[in-house]
Design a protein around this motif. Structure first.
Motif, PDB file in Angstrom:
ATOM      1  N   PHE A 225      51.124  72.200  49.526  1.00  0.00           N
ATOM      2  CA  PHE A 225      50.448  73.209  49.930  1.00  0.00           C
ATOM      3  C   PHE A 225      49.602  74.004  48.989  1.00  0.00           C
ATOM      4  O   PHE A 225      50.265  74.262  47.972  1.00  0.00           O
ATOM      5  CB  PHE A 225      51.124  74.402  50.878  1.00  0.00           C
ATOM      6  N   ASP A 227      47.277  77.120  48.455  1.00  0.00           N
ATOM      7  CA  ASP A 227      47.112  78.298  49.432  1.00  0.00           C
ATOM      8  C   ASP A 227      46.228  79.382  48.709  1.00  0.00           C
ATOM      9  O   ASP A 227      46.654  79.892  47.489  1.00  0.00           O
ATOM     10  CB  ASP A 227      48.406  79.015  50.053  1.00  0.00           C
ATOM     11  N   VAL A 238      43.449  76.698  52.956  1.00  0.00           N
ATOM     12  CA  VAL A 238      44.799  76.307  52.676  1.00  0.00           C
ATOM     13  C   VAL A 238      44.362  74.549  52.821  1.00  0.00           C
ATOM     14  O   VAL A 238      43.529  74.040  53.587  1.00  0.00           O
ATOM     15  CB  VAL A 238      45.774  76.706  53.813  1.00  0.00           C
ATOM     16  N   THR A 240      46.791  70.895  52.673  1.00  0.00           N
ATOM     17  CA  THR A 240      48.177  70.232  52.708  1.00  0.00           C
ATOM     18  C   THR A 240      47.951  68.826  52.520  1.00  0.00           C
ATOM     19  O   THR A 240      46.967  68.133  52.799  1.00  0.00           O
ATOM     20  CB  THR A 240      48.762  70.443  54.288  1.00  0.00           C
ATOM     21  N   GLN A 352      55.817  79.062  59.658  1.00  0.00           N
ATOM     22  CA  GLN A 352      55.914  78.316  58.195  1.00  0.00           C
ATOM     23  C   GLN A 352      56.450  79.249  57.231  1.00  0.00           C
ATOM     24  O   GLN A 352      56.138  80.419  57.297  1.00  0.00           O
ATOM     25  CB  GLN A 352      54.127  78.296  58.121  1.00  0.00           C
ATOM     26  N   LYS A 378      56.112  73.964  60.889  1.00  0.00           N
ATOM     27  CA  LYS A 378      55.730  73.588  59.715  1.00  0.00           C
ATOM     28  C   LYS A 378      56.486  73.612  58.554  1.00  0.00           C
ATOM     29  O   LYS A 378      57.592  73.961  58.599  1.00  0.00           O
ATOM     30  CB  LYS A 378      54.124  74.259  59.505  1.00  0.00           C
TER      31      LYS A 378
END
Length: 530
Positions: A225, A227, A238, A240, A352, A378
């Motif tokens: 990730f 972020d 974000v 991924t 998450q 997640k």
């Protein structure tokens, strides 16, 4: 061509995604942008140095022999959201086997570069490509069906996926990352979660140094990730993807963010000092998507009162809890969260980077998803440590929808069915993450029973679960199970094995409909078809 395995021996396993390849390749961009005006909030991520995989290279100008055709092989990584070490550093073997006459074989080697022209007789050929490091360690593998027509030169792209050793001593590697983002970003981080749930997440802050290296990473696969948060206008972005780390090798990850990637997060109940209060603040609205970011100041995290989250008719609420690694510990007996919505409404809860911790003397499933409820797990999310005297130690789905794309469901127990997950009605999609070390009488990992149930598995791992009766990994009473990817381990998988007292270490199928189940039964795998 995609592969998925119920069990693969202890020496090595193959992680191959069933998803179609996405055009593109990671490249490097290093610079910090001046922040421009925020455009409409559409999240579009631009990858650097894109490659058009429909153009595999120049075809050979050499004449084609009578009755022969040519295949120009081009080797590429699986997709643009999967980072692996540079393919250019590897050497390859290419083995062609005639589909109708397997004794006809052609083998080639490729010592440098990623393209090779091969002359073959007309017909269909099954191609297996394996890439090796300079130490001759197997690194990647790919497959393709090559159809040859006499006198024709055919371009063929082969997409390569990682191969790892299952041994406990897998060594360590390095991740070189490079991130480009607007200059007004006030908080940025790169987070890695092991896909096999072998450890906790690792967060690396990204500040003025937008190019960096993480060393000493255990070899394996990670959910990644990136972020970003801009406090000047309360916007966030974000990205991924999946990162594969090899022993002694460096993997490169590059990502570019532009102002159009940033969207305004709606933070629910920011002034509340309890998680329950933040949830109720979001539920007070009639529609919308809201984010709760835990900062550890919430006073109810260590002894959380069971909450029923419900919405009335005509409402559609989506709540995301970003836990920042925090744990929510169930205080009183009952389900920590019960999700439900009236007819014509919906309630979605996304978890998450958070651990939901149950009780070993509980009287209910840790999370219950009723009709109209939607649960999404997640990366970094954990549902763990709960004991239920009936069905569904971790999650009980009763008419709702459960989607798992990351995280773990582990160390839960049910006295009857479904130690990790139990479905009485509704739908469960396993697209990533791990269900492990759960136990029950039937279906240590997953159990489902009831008309109309659907369980679709496209990725993820079910391992290390146990059942005193049938179905260590999974028990199918009824409903429809579709498997297009992922791994369910059998009884001889070492520490990863699922176990069952009366059969079906991997899967016990009593009745129901099974679609695309790869019956790769070996002496090491038990699948009871009863």
């Amino acid at each position: 061509m995609s592969f998925f395995f119920l069990y693969q021996g202890e020496d090595q396993y193959v992680y191959e995604s069933p998803r179609p390849p996405i055009k593109g390749r990671f490249g490097f961009i290093v610079r910090r942008l001046a922040r421009a005006t925020v455009f409409p909030y559409v999240v579009v991520f631009t990858l650097a140095a894109c490659t058009d995989l429909t153009r595999p290279g120049e075809l050979s100008g050499e004449p084609i022999a009578q009755g022969m055709g040519q295949a120009l092989i081009r080797l590429d990584p699986l997709n643009a959201r999967t980072a692996i070490p540079s393919l250019e550093s590897l050497h390859f073997t290419l083995d062609f086997t005639a589909s109708e006459t397997p004794e006809r074989k052609v083998s080639k080697t490729l010592e440098e570069g990623l393209t090779l022209t091969v002359a073959l007789e007309s017909g269909d050929w099954d191609l297996v490509v394996e890439g090796f490091s300079k130490e001759d360690r197997l690194m990647v593998r790919g497959t393709s069906l090559v159809s040859i027509t006499a006198g024709i030169s055919l371009p063929v792209a082969v997409y390569l996926t990682p191969v790892f050793s299952l041994s406990s001593d897998r060594g360590t590697g390095t991740l070189d990352y490079c991130v480009e983002f607007p200059g007004t970003v006030s908080r940025a981080s790169l987070v890695l979660y092991p896909l096999d749930a072998s450890g906790t997440g690792q967060k690396t802050p990204i500040s003025a140094n937008i190019e960096g290296t993480i060393t000493g990473l255990p070899a394996g696969s990670y959910q990644a990730f990136i972020d970003l948060y801009d406090g000047t206008d309360n916007t966030a972005a974000v990205w991924t993807g999946v990162v594969h780390i090899y022993d002694g090798s460096a993997t490169s990850l590059a990502q570019e963010f532009t102002p159009t990637n940033f969207a305004v997060p709606q933070i629910a109940g920011a002034s509340e000092n309890t998680l329950a209060g933040k949830l109720n603040a979001a539920l007070a609205y009639s529609t919308g998507s809201y984010t709760i970011v835990l900062d550890g100041k919430e006073t109810d995290l260590t002894s959380f009162t069971p909450q029923t989250l419900s919405v009335a008719s005509g409402k559609a609420i989506a709540i995301t809890i970003k836990g920042n690694g925090k744990t929510v510990q169930l205080g009183n007996k009952g389900s920590l969260f019960t999700l439900e919505a009236a007819s014509g409404s919906s309630l979605t809860l996304v978890v998450q980077d958070i651990t939901l911790q149950g009780r070993n003397d509980n009287t209910a499933s840790l999370v219950r998803v009723n009709s109209g409820g939607i649960l999404e797990m997640k990366a970094g999310s954990n549902i763990t440590g709960n004991t239920c005297p009936i069905d569904g130690g971790g999650v009980y789905v009763n008419g709702g929808t459960f989607t798992m794309s990351g995280g773990t469901i582990s160390y839960n127990t049910a006295s009857y069915d479904g130690g990790g997950v139990f479905l009485w009605s509704g739908a469960f999609t396993l697209a990533g993450g791990t269900i492990s070390h759960n136990s029950a009488a039937k279906g240590g990992g997953v159990c489902f029973s009831g008309a109309g149930i659907t369980f679709s598995m496209s990725n993820g791992t079910i391992r290390g679960n146990s059942a005193t009766q049938g179905g260590g990994g999974m028990y199918v009473y009824s409903g429809t199970f579709t498997m297009t990817g992922g791994v369910i381990y059998g009884k001889e998988a070492g520490d990863d094995k699922n176990t069952a007292g009366s059969g079906g270490a991997a899967i016990y199928i009593k009745s129901g409909t099974v679609v695309n189940l790869p019956i790769l039964v070996t002496t090491d795998t038990t699948i009871d078809m009863r």
